[in-house]
Scaffold this active site. Structure first.
Site, short mmCIF file in Angstrom:
data_model
loop_
_atom_site.label_atom_id
_atom_site.label_comp_id
_atom_site.label_asym_id
_atom_site.label_seq_id
_atom_site.Cartn_x
_atom_site.Cartn_y
_atom_site.Cartn_z
N GLU A 47 1.08 -1.10 -0.08
CA GLU A 47 0.29 -0.11 0.02
C GLU A 47 0.97 1.31 0.33
O GLU A 47 0.24 1.75 -0.65
CB GLU A 47 -0.93 0.22 1.38
CG GLU A 47 -2.21 -1.29 1.18
CD GLU A 47 -3.05 -1.08 0.09
OE1 GLU A 47 -2.77 0.06 -0.68
OE2 GLU A 47 -3.57 -2.12 -0.41
N TYR A 130 -5.23 6.44 4.26
CA TYR A 130 -5.40 5.52 3.58
C TYR A 130 -5.55 4.29 3.76
O TYR A 130 -5.53 3.32 4.07
CB TYR A 130 -5.22 5.94 2.30
CG TYR A 130 -5.11 4.55 1.72
CD1 TYR A 130 -6.12 4.48 0.85
CD2 TYR A 130 -3.59 4.55 1.08
CE1 TYR A 130 -6.02 3.33 0.24
CE2 TYR A 130 -4.33 2.95 0.35
CZ TYR A 130 -4.83 2.44 -0.68
OH TYR A 130 -5.01 1.61 -0.93
N ASP A 148 -9.51 6.11 -1.39
CA ASP A 148 -8.36 6.35 -2.29
C ASP A 148 -8.10 6.92 -3.77
O ASP A 148 -10.19 7.00 -3.82
CB ASP A 148 -7.42 5.34 -2.69
CG ASP A 148 -8.30 4.75 -3.18
OD1 ASP A 148 -9.56 4.73 -4.00
OD2 ASP A 148 -6.74 3.48 -4.07
N CYS A 203 -13.28 1.67 -14.70
CA CYS A 203 -13.87 3.11 -15.04
C CYS A 203 -12.69 4.92 -13.99
O CYS A 203 -12.47 4.84 -13.34
CB CYS A 203 -14.42 3.43 -13.39
SG CYS A 203 -15.45 5.01 -13.60
N CYS A 210 -17.40 1.99 -20.15
CA CYS A 210 -18.51 1.99 -19.64
C CYS A 210 -18.84 0.50 -20.45
O CYS A 210 -19.92 -0.20 -19.51
CB CYS A 210 -19.58 3.03 -19.97
SG CYS A 210 -18.91 4.21 -18.81
N CYS A 213 -18.08 -2.15 -18.09
CA CYS A 213 -18.01 -1.90 -16.61
C CYS A 213 -19.17 -3.19 -16.25
O CYS A 213 -20.82 -2.98 -16.42
CB CYS A 213 -18.70 -0.75 -16.79
SG CYS A 213 -18.57 -0.49 -15.02
N CYS A 219 -25.43 2.02 -13.45
CA CYS A 219 -24.01 3.83 -13.49
C CYS A 219 -24.79 4.46 -13.25
O CYS A 219 -26.19 5.00 -14.68
CB CYS A 219 -23.03 3.48 -13.44
SG CYS A 219 -22.07 4.64 -13.39
S1 SF4 Z 1 -20.63 2.26 -16.26
FE1 SF4 Z 1 -19.98 4.48 -14.70
S2 SF4 Z 1 -18.62 2.95 -12.80
FE2 SF4 Z 1 -18.93 1.93 -14.80
S3 SF4 Z 1 -16.84 2.36 -16.39
FE3 SF4 Z 1 -18.80 4.00 -16.66
S4 SF4 Z 1 -19.01 6.17 -15.64
FE4 SF4 Z 1 -17.77 3.70 -14.09
#
Ligand code: SF4
Length: 303
Positions: A47, A130, A148, A203, A210, A213, A219
Site C-alpha cells: 500500500e 488511507y 483513495d 472506470c 463503460c 463495466c 450506474c
Molecule cells: S458505467 Fe459508470 S462506473 Fe462503470 S465505467 Fe462507466 S462511469 Fe464508471
C-alpha cells in the site's frame, strides 16, 4: 437496515455489490499481496509503495523488499542508505525512510507484529488514514471505509451520478463511502478492493470503459450521460522535466550507483546545468534525511 432501505446511495450501492463482486472474482489482477498470500506487513508495504505509483511498476520492488526484509524486525536492521537504494525509481523516496522508521516502531513497540487497530496503525511513521484503513480491511478483514482516488471516483460516478473533481477527500466523500459499505465484514473487504480495482482498470479518470463495466446497468453517471466527464477541480499536473523532483531523482540515482561512496562536489556539479537549482535540491534532500553533505560539500547516502 431501515437506513439502507431509505438511503438512495445505499440502495444503488447494494445493486452494484453482486455484479462487482463477480467481476472481482473473475478479473482481479493477480498481485502477490492479494488473496491472503502475504503477511499484514506485506500488505502495508504494497500500500505504501503503490501510493502515486501503478501496482504493476511496484511489483519488482515489492518482491525485492520482501525477499530482503520479510519482517519489520528485518527492515529495522537495514541502514538508511540501503533502503533508499532499494527504493530505486519508485519516486517520493522519503517513503523508504518512513517505512524503515515504521519497522523500527513496530519492532520496538509491538514485538515485531503489526498492531491490529486503526488508531495504533495510523500512529506509526509513514502510515496515514488511507494506509491504516487499507491494512485494516485487506489484511485484517475488518469492516472499515477505505478512501483513495479510485474509490472516490467510482462511487461518485456510479452511486452519486457526478464526476469526481479531484482535490482532497471531503466529508461528503466519506459519507458516501460510509453509506455504500456493505454491513457484512467479508463483503466490505471485497467491496473495497473491487471498487478500487474498477477505478484502476475500467472506470479510469479520463476514459472510463463503460461498455465493459459490470455496473453499467445501474450506474447513475452513465444514465445521466456522463456529465462533466474528466473535469478537474485541481490544476493540471506539473510537468516532470526540469522540476526539483527530477533533479532530486538524478542526485539520488547517482548516489545509488556509487556503491556506498561519497560523491565529490565536482561530480555532483556535472549532474545538472542549473547550479542554484541543484544546490537547493541537495539541501532539500539533506533536510529530508535522504543525503548527508560533508564539510567539503561531497554528498553521500546516510549511513
Ligand atoms: S458505467 Fe459508470 S462506473 Fe462503470 S465505467 Fe462507466 S462511469 Fe464508471
Amino acid at each position: 437496515m431501515t437506513d439502507t432501505l431509505v438511503n438512495p446511495h445505499a440502495v444503488r450501492a447494494a445493486a452494484c455489490s453482486a455484479p462487482l463482486a463477480a467481476w472481482w472474482d473473475a478479473n482481479a489482477r493477480d498481485f502477490p499481496w492479494r488473496f491472503g498470500r502475504t503477511t499484514p506487513w506485506g500488505v502495508l508495504l504494497s500500500e505504501v509503495m503503490s501510493q502515486q505509483t501503478p501496482m504493476q511498476r511496484v511489483l519488482p520492488y515489492w518482491r525485492d523488499w520482501m525477499r530482503r526484509w520479510p519482517t519489520p524486525a528485518a527492515l529495522a536492521e537495514a541502514t538508511p542508505a540501503e533502503v533508499i537504494t532499494a527504493w530505486g525509481s519508485l519516486g517520493y523516496p522519503r517513503r523508504a525512510l518512513r517505512m524503515r522508521e515504521c519497522a523500527i516502531a513496530v519492532r520496538d513497540t509491538y514485538g515485531g507484529e503489526l498492531p491490529h487497530t486503526y488508531d495504533e496503525l495510523v500512529a506509526l511513521p509513514g502510515v496515514g488514514d488511507y494506509t491504516a484503513s487499507a491494512v485494516m480491511s485487506f489484511a485484517f478483514g475488518k469492516r472499515i471505509v477505505v478512501i483513495d482516488t479510485n474509490i472516490r471516483r467510482v462511487l461518485s460516478r456510479a452511486v452519486d451520478g457526478a464526476e469526481s473533481r479531484g482535490g482532497g477527500a471531503t466529508a461528503r466523500d466519506r459519507r458516501l463511502a460510509q453509506d455504500c459499505l456493505p454491513e457484512d465484514a467479508a463483503q466490505s473487504v471485497v467491496w473495497n478492493q473491487a471498487v478500487m480495482e474498477l477505478g484502476a482498470v475500467v472506470c479510469t479518470a479520463g476514459s472510463p470503459r463503460c461498455g465493459e463495466c459490470p455496473v453499467a446497468d445501474v450506474c447513475a453517471f452513465l444514465a445521466a450521460g456522463r456529465p462533466g466527464l474528466g473535469e478537474k477541480r485541481t490544476r493540471p499536473r506539473q510537468r516532470f522535466a526540469g522540476t526539483d523532483r527530477q533533479v532530486r531523482g538524478i542526485v539520488l540515482n547517482a548516489l545509488r550507483n556509487a556503491d556506498g561512496h561519497r560523491l565529490p562536489y565536482g561530480s555532483i556539479e556535472s549532474l545538472w546545468p542549473d547550479g542554484a537549482q541543484l544546490d537547493a535540491c541537495i539541501a532539500s534532500l539533506d533536510d529530508d534525511g535522504l543525503v548527508v553533505i560533508g564539510p567539503d560539500h561531497s554528498v553521500a547516502l546516510p549511513g
